[in-house]
Structures are given as structure tokens and as C-alpha cells.
Design a protein around this motif. Sequence first.
Motif, mmCIF file in Angstrom:
data_model
loop_
_atom_site.group_PDB
_atom_site.id
_atom_site.type_symbol
_atom_site.label_atom_id
_atom_site.label_comp_id
_atom_site.label_asym_id
_atom_site.label_seq_id
_atom_site.Cartn_x
_atom_site.Cartn_y
_atom_site.Cartn_z
ATOM 1 N N ARG A 63 0.831 -1.206 0.000
ATOM 2 C CA ARG A 63 0.000 0.000 0.000
ATOM 3 C C ARG A 63 0.863 1.253 0.000
ATOM 4 O O ARG A 63 0.541 2.240 -0.669
ATOM 5 N N GLY A 67 0.732 3.584 -3.176
ATOM 6 C CA GLY A 67 0.031 4.808 -2.838
ATOM 7 C C GLY A 67 -1.428 4.788 -3.235
ATOM 8 O O GLY A 67 -2.102 5.819 -3.218
ATOM 9 N N GLU A 69 -3.889 3.013 -1.751
ATOM 10 C CA GLU A 69 -4.777 2.922 -0.599
ATOM 11 C C GLU A 69 -4.115 3.586 0.601
ATOM 12 O O GLU A 69 -2.928 3.393 0.849
ATOM 13 N N SER A 70 -4.870 4.381 1.311
ATOM 14 C CA SER A 70 -4.328 5.035 2.502
ATOM 15 C C SER A 70 -4.290 4.046 3.669
ATOM 16 O O SER A 70 -5.114 3.139 3.764
ATOM 17 N N THR A 72 -4.733 3.694 7.493
ATOM 18 C CA THR A 72 -5.325 4.349 8.646
ATOM 19 C C THR A 72 -5.082 3.502 9.894
ATOM 20 O O THR A 72 -4.654 2.350 9.816
#
Length: 331
Positions: A63, A67, A69-70, A72
Motif C-alpha cells: 500500500r 500509494g 490505498e491510505s 489508517t
Amino acid sequence: MRATRRRGASALVATLLLAVATVTLASVPPRPLRSVVTLVHALGLRVATDWLAVVALLSLGERVATGEESITRATVRRLALAVFVGGVAIEASPLVRLVAEPSAVTTTVLVEEVAGALQEGLFAAGLFVGTAAGGAALRDALGDRAGGGLPLAPSERRLPRVSPRAVGRVARVMGVAAGLWFGIEVASRLALGVPYFWLAVGESAVGGLGGAVDYGVLIVAFLALAVDGADARSVVGGAAAVWLVLVVLGIAVGVLSAGLGVVLVGATATPMGAVEAAGMGLWPAPDSWAQLLATGTFLAGAAGLWVVQRTVPERGGPEPSAAVDDSGAPR
């Protein structure tokens, strides 16, 4: 689809390396086939637990590399929970065989197996969470020097730029994991009854510290790969460095446990014979399975990260050409 293939390829490489390490360690020095099978089963539990953490880390690494998918805190929590639950299930799997046998399972075996499963699951989850937390701190510390994707900030330096802040974050995470490990160990020993309370506390503290140090070394090594990238030089040099640091720190923990044993004999009613029987003051040999399997875990993660880096196109690079029809419009 390409992301799925990359994850599968990196996980396959990591799995094959850990499998080879397990069979090799179980077979050298040469052992009878029955002994090899038994050892592969015993070592396989530790390998499978670490494998879960490695695969979860490769998922985060991809990820970051793409880049797309963020990442969290909720993502990290979900993956950490999956690693913990999976690790506990793997480590507790021998209980299924024991329960299925005609003879009854003793309380001692049940408590020890459950406690051990929880402890191994904790350290596996700590390996994942510590790497994620250290990586976040590392990116903040690098600031503008951190480029997009992986590696974060490659350089020609001999030592990667792993900031003290990132190491501190790793230490805090592993401190929490070690504290929980210690609590489970002491509680299980008290539940079973121990003749020397302070010896049980001291031995549990040394065990938790040793596990935190081992996994902390792996985390820092993975962060070094995230900064400089995984190539032949960093993987081979990193594996050698991991093995050497584990040996040196293992000796340091052994010396600390020896000093603690002397304190227990002098300050409590613990006899020296009980301290010696508990193994206080001993440290793992350089060629012990614990040291070599930890190095194998690093190699597996490094190889998987190398696959991710090789298969993810550079940011800003040419995109795969789209098929077009005769009118020039994309299909």
C-alpha cells in the motif's frame, strides 16, 4: 488484479524461505526421519505465526509502495487483530490433538498451552504494530526527504536513516507487548503454583525482555529496508547484522538474568539450585534455532519486500498502455 498477484508472489516467496529454514534447522545435524518430522511440527508453529506477521507487513508495504490505498489506524488495528487471532489459533492447535486423545488433558498442560499461545500471538502482533508505528514515525522524521512509495529515502550511506524517534516508538510498542507477555506468564505460573514466587517473577521478566529485544531487532531491520530498499546488498548485510545483533543482545540479556539471579538468592529465600535449574544466566548459542529462525523471518520479509518493489512501477513512470480501437478511443 496486479496488486493481488504481487501480494501472492511476495507471500509465496516468504513462505518458501521460512519452510526451507524450518526443514534445514530440523535436519542439521542429520537426524532420523521421525525426529525431523517432530521438529518440523514444533518449529512450524513458530514459523507459521511469524509468517502471519510478515504477510501483514507485506500488505502494508504494498500500500505504501503503490500509494493507491491510505493506511489508517483502523487498517492497522484490523490487521493486528487478524495476526493476533491467527497466531493464537496456530499456537493453540496442538490442544485439538490432546483433546481428541482418549486420556484426559491435565490442567497444567491446558494452562501452559493457552498461555503460550496468547504470548506468541502477542509478540507476532507486536512485530506488525511496531513496524507500522515505527514506519509512521520514520516518515514524519524524514519529512521532505521521504519520497513517494518504497524505498522511502534511499541513499548511499552505510547505515540507513532510522531516526531515534522511530526506534523510540518501536520500543514503546514492544514494551507494551512484553508487559502483557509478563502478566500472562506470571498469572499462569501462579495459577499452577510455584515454590518460589520471586524466581517466577524474575524469570518471567527476563523472558518478556528477551522476546521484546528479539522482535525489536527485527522491526528496526525492516524499517531499515523501508528506508533504503531491499536489494542484494541490504538483504544479505541486513541478515548478517540481524544475526549478530541478536547474538550480542542475547548475551546481554543472559548477563542481566545472571545478575538478577544473584539478587534473588541474596535478597529472597530463593536457593541457588532453583536459580540454576531455571536457567537464569544462560544465553542462546549463536547457532540456536531461536537466532536462526529470527534471521529467517527477516530474510522472508526482505524477499517479499523485494518482490513488491520490483513489481510496483515507479511513481510518475509510464502507465501500461491501454488497448485502443481504430478510432483512437480507449476500449
